[in-house]
Design a protein around this motif. Structure first.
Motif, PDB file in Angstrom:
ATOM      1  N   GLN A  14     -45.153  13.328 -67.777  1.00  0.00           N
ATOM      2  CA  GLN A  14     -46.609  13.318 -67.715  1.00  0.00           C
ATOM      3  C   GLN A  14     -47.094  12.200 -66.804  1.00  0.00           C
ATOM      4  N   GLU A  15     -48.166  12.481 -66.125  1.00  0.00           N
ATOM      5  CA  GLU A  15     -48.798  11.469 -65.270  1.00  0.00           C
ATOM      6  C   GLU A  15     -49.051  10.201 -66.089  1.00  0.00           C
ATOM      7  N   GLY A  16     -48.742   9.048 -65.478  1.00  0.00           N
ATOM      8  CA  GLY A  16     -48.963   7.773 -66.144  1.00  0.00           C
ATOM      9  C   GLY A  16     -47.772   7.248 -66.928  1.00  0.00           C
ATOM     10  N   ARG A  17     -46.846   8.174 -67.246  1.00  0.00           N
ATOM     11  CA  ARG A  17     -45.663   7.749 -68.001  1.00  0.00           C
ATOM     12  C   ARG A  17     -44.574   7.283 -67.037  1.00  0.00           C
ATOM     13  N   ILE A  18     -43.451   6.835 -67.601  1.00  0.00           N
ATOM     14  CA  ILE A  18     -42.342   6.372 -66.795  1.00  0.00           C
ATOM     15  C   ILE A  18     -41.409   7.540 -66.446  1.00  0.00           C
ATOM     16  N   SER A  19     -40.960   7.574 -65.199  1.00  0.00           N
ATOM     17  CA  SER A  19     -39.915   8.521 -64.783  1.00  0.00           C
ATOM     18  C   SER A  19     -38.635   7.717 -64.596  1.00  0.00           C
ATOM     19  N   GLY A  60     -43.156  -2.419 -55.846  1.00  0.00           N
ATOM     20  CA  GLY A  60     -44.338  -1.738 -56.361  1.00  0.00           C
ATOM     21  C   GLY A  60     -44.032  -0.993 -57.638  1.00  0.00           C
ATOM     22  N   ARG A  61     -44.287   0.308 -57.635  1.00  0.00           N
ATOM     23  CA  ARG A  61     -44.057   1.123 -58.830  1.00  0.00           C
ATOM     24  C   ARG A  61     -42.582   1.500 -59.011  1.00  0.00           C
ATOM     25  N   SER A  69     -20.465  -2.205 -63.701  1.00  0.00           N
ATOM     26  CA  SER A  69     -19.341  -1.938 -64.606  1.00  0.00           C
ATOM     27  C   SER A  69     -19.337  -0.482 -65.051  1.00  0.00           C
ATOM     28  N   ALA A  70     -20.532   0.083 -65.184  1.00  0.00           N
ATOM     29  CA  ALA A  70     -20.640   1.487 -65.588  1.00  0.00           C
ATOM     30  C   ALA A  70     -20.699   2.422 -64.395  1.00  0.00           C
ATOM     31  N   LYS A  71     -20.762   1.853 -63.202  1.00  0.00           N
ATOM     32  CA  LYS A  71     -20.922   2.639 -61.969  1.00  0.00           C
ATOM     33  C   LYS A  71     -22.135   3.564 -62.114  1.00  0.00           C
ATOM     34  N   HIS A  72     -23.241   2.969 -62.458  1.00  0.00           N
ATOM     35  CA  HIS A  72     -24.443   3.726 -62.755  1.00  0.00           C
ATOM     36  C   HIS A  72     -25.652   3.012 -62.165  1.00  0.00           C
ATOM     37  N   LEU A  73     -26.546   3.790 -61.588  1.00  0.00           N
ATOM     38  CA  LEU A  73     -27.824   3.219 -61.174  1.00  0.00           C
ATOM     39  C   LEU A  73     -28.949   4.148 -61.593  1.00  0.00           C
ATOM     40  N   SER A  74     -30.126   3.562 -61.714  1.00  0.00           N
ATOM     41  CA  SER A  74     -31.279   4.354 -62.116  1.00  0.00           C
ATOM     42  C   SER A  74     -32.501   3.906 -61.328  1.00  0.00           C
ATOM     43  N   LEU A  75     -33.390   4.842 -61.141  1.00  0.00           N
ATOM     44  CA  LEU A  75     -34.668   4.591 -60.473  1.00  0.00           C
ATOM     45  C   LEU A  75     -35.772   4.788 -61.500  1.00  0.00           C
ATOM     46  N   HIS A  76     -36.592   3.759 -61.681  1.00  0.00           N
ATOM     47  CA  HIS A  76     -37.725   3.834 -62.581  1.00  0.00           C
ATOM     48  C   HIS A  76     -39.009   3.892 -61.767  1.00  0.00           C
ATOM     49  N   ILE A  77     -39.870   4.826 -62.120  1.00  0.00           N
ATOM     50  CA  ILE A  77     -41.173   4.948 -61.461  1.00  0.00           C
ATOM     51  C   ILE A  77     -42.240   4.773 -62.530  1.00  0.00           C
ATOM     52  N   VAL A  78     -43.021   3.694 -62.391  1.00  0.00           N
ATOM     53  CA  VAL A  78     -44.052   3.400 -63.384  1.00  0.00           C
ATOM     54  C   VAL A  78     -45.325   2.908 -62.690  1.00  0.00           C
ATOM     55  N   PRO A  79     -46.497   3.509 -62.944  1.00  0.00           N
ATOM     56  CA  PRO A  79     -46.660   4.780 -63.660  1.00  0.00           C
ATOM     57  C   PRO A  79     -46.398   5.961 -62.727  1.00  0.00           C
ATOM     58  N   SER A  80     -45.966   7.053 -63.255  1.00  0.00           N
ATOM     59  CA  SER A  80     -45.704   8.247 -62.446  1.00  0.00           C
ATOM     60  C   SER A  80     -47.034   8.889 -62.045  1.00  0.00           C
ATOM     61  N   LYS A 107     -26.654  15.399 -55.435  1.00  0.00           N
ATOM     62  CA  LYS A 107     -27.279  16.698 -55.171  1.00  0.00           C
ATOM     63  C   LYS A 107     -28.786  16.676 -55.354  1.00  0.00           C
ATOM     64  N   GLY A 108     -29.304  15.581 -55.904  1.00  0.00           N
ATOM     65  CA  GLY A 108     -30.739  15.459 -56.046  1.00  0.00           C
ATOM     66  C   GLY A 108     -31.247  15.846 -57.424  1.00  0.00           C
ATOM     67  N   THR A 109     -32.400  15.267 -57.774  1.00  0.00           N
ATOM     68  CA  THR A 109     -33.105  15.600 -59.012  1.00  0.00           C
ATOM     69  C   THR A 109     -34.540  15.942 -58.652  1.00  0.00           C
ATOM     70  N   LEU A 110     -34.985  17.113 -59.080  1.00  0.00           N
ATOM     71  CA  LEU A 110     -36.366  17.531 -58.839  1.00  0.00           C
ATOM     72  C   LEU A 110     -37.259  16.918 -59.915  1.00  0.00           C
ATOM     73  N   LEU A 111     -38.138  16.009 -59.487  1.00  0.00           N
ATOM     74  CA  LEU A 111     -39.090  15.382 -60.408  1.00  0.00           C
ATOM     75  C   LEU A 111     -40.426  16.103 -60.319  1.00  0.00           C
ATOM     76  N   THR A 112     -40.952  16.498 -61.450  1.00  0.00           N
ATOM     77  CA  THR A 112     -42.282  17.089 -61.525  1.00  0.00           C
ATOM     78  C   THR A 112     -43.141  16.214 -62.416  1.00  0.00           C
ATOM     79  N   VAL A 113     -44.236  15.718 -61.858  1.00  0.00           N
ATOM     80  CA  VAL A 113     -45.165  14.898 -62.626  1.00  0.00           C
ATOM     81  C   VAL A 113     -46.404  15.739 -62.904  1.00  0.00           C
ATOM     82  N   ASN A 114     -46.631  16.001 -64.164  1.00  0.00           N
ATOM     83  CA  ASN A 114     -47.735  16.872 -64.565  1.00  0.00           C
ATOM     84  C   ASN A 114     -49.008  16.071 -64.807  1.00  0.00           C
TER      85      ASN A 114
END
Lengths: 115, 113
Positions: A14-19, A60-61, A69-80, A107-114
């Motif tokens: 949802q718009e305004g929430r975190i992705s 910015g957002r 160690s976990a071989k992991h990364l994440s992208l946070h978008i706030v607010p969406s 391969k990509g992730t399709l983000l939809t912000v409603n």
């Protein structure tokens, strides 16, 4: 052999929430990571990057977190925002080896912000 | 300041034909890379050019070749086209050196029929 994996093909928020978009990698030699956003019929647009010597980078957002160690990364978008709706690609490279031009993409992730 | 520009935007070729795609890097960028993006996949590295020479190559057959000119612009050539070559071909440029952001063009859509 998929060295960079984005296991969620799609994400809806949802718009305004975190992705939160996630990415895993298998090659421990990767030392530079990037996120790109791609709209249909356009080329990938650079968003944010992080070197393996850091565990967080903020612009910015957008914030990228790296857990080596976990071989992991994440992208946070706030607010969406609805304009964030796009395909997000995680990419990795061997920066210190002079091979930073060879990006290995997920391969990509399709983000939809409603609205 | 123009970004990475590619031509043509779209093209249709027949199996067995040859195609040439063109790329002008962003101003100040001397290193050009080419990527292939098939439907539903992430971009895959084809090769990289610097100082008019191929410096790195991905897992693509010799049918894929390239060239870089003194003004840093580049071409991607694909011979003996196969149906599986249908994809979006992306050109990327950056300055030489680690940690530099890589910028992409909008791509050339190739359809092989």
């Amino acid at each position: 052999d998929q060295q960079v994996k984005q296991n969620s093909p799609s994400l809806s928020v949802q718009e305004g929430r975190i992705s939160i978009l996630n990415c895993d990698y298998t090659n421990s030699m990767f030392d530079y990571f990037l996120w790109y956003k791609k709209y249909p019929a356009e080329g990938p647009t650079f968003l944010i990057s992080i070197s393996s010597i850091k565990d967080k980078n903020e612009d910015g957002r957008f914030t990228v977190f790296l857990n080596k160690s976990a071989k992991h990364l994440s992208l946070h978008i706030v607010p969406s925002q609805p304009g964030d709706s796009a395909v997000y690609f995680c990419a990795a490279s061997l920066n210190s080896g002079g091979s930073n031009y060879k990006l290995t993409f997920g391969k990509g992730t399709l983000l939809t912000v409603n609205p | 300041d123009a970004g990475v520009t590619q031509s043509p935007t779209h093209l249709i070729k027949t199996r067995g034909q040859q195609v040439t795609l063109r790329c002008s890097p962003k101003s100040g960028h001397d290193t050009v890379s080419w990527y292939q993006q098939a439907l539903g996949q992430g971009p895959q590295f084809i090769f990289q050019y610097y100082e008019e020479e191929e410096r790195q190559r991905g897992n693509f057959p010799d049918r894929f070749s390239g060239h870089q000119y003194p003004n840093y612009s580049s071409e991607l050539n694909v011979n003996a086209l196969l149906l599986g070559d249908s994809a979006l071909y992306l050109c990327a440029s950056s300055p030489r050196g680690p940690g530099n952001t890589i910028y992409f063009g909008e791509g050339s859509w190739l359809t092989v029929v």
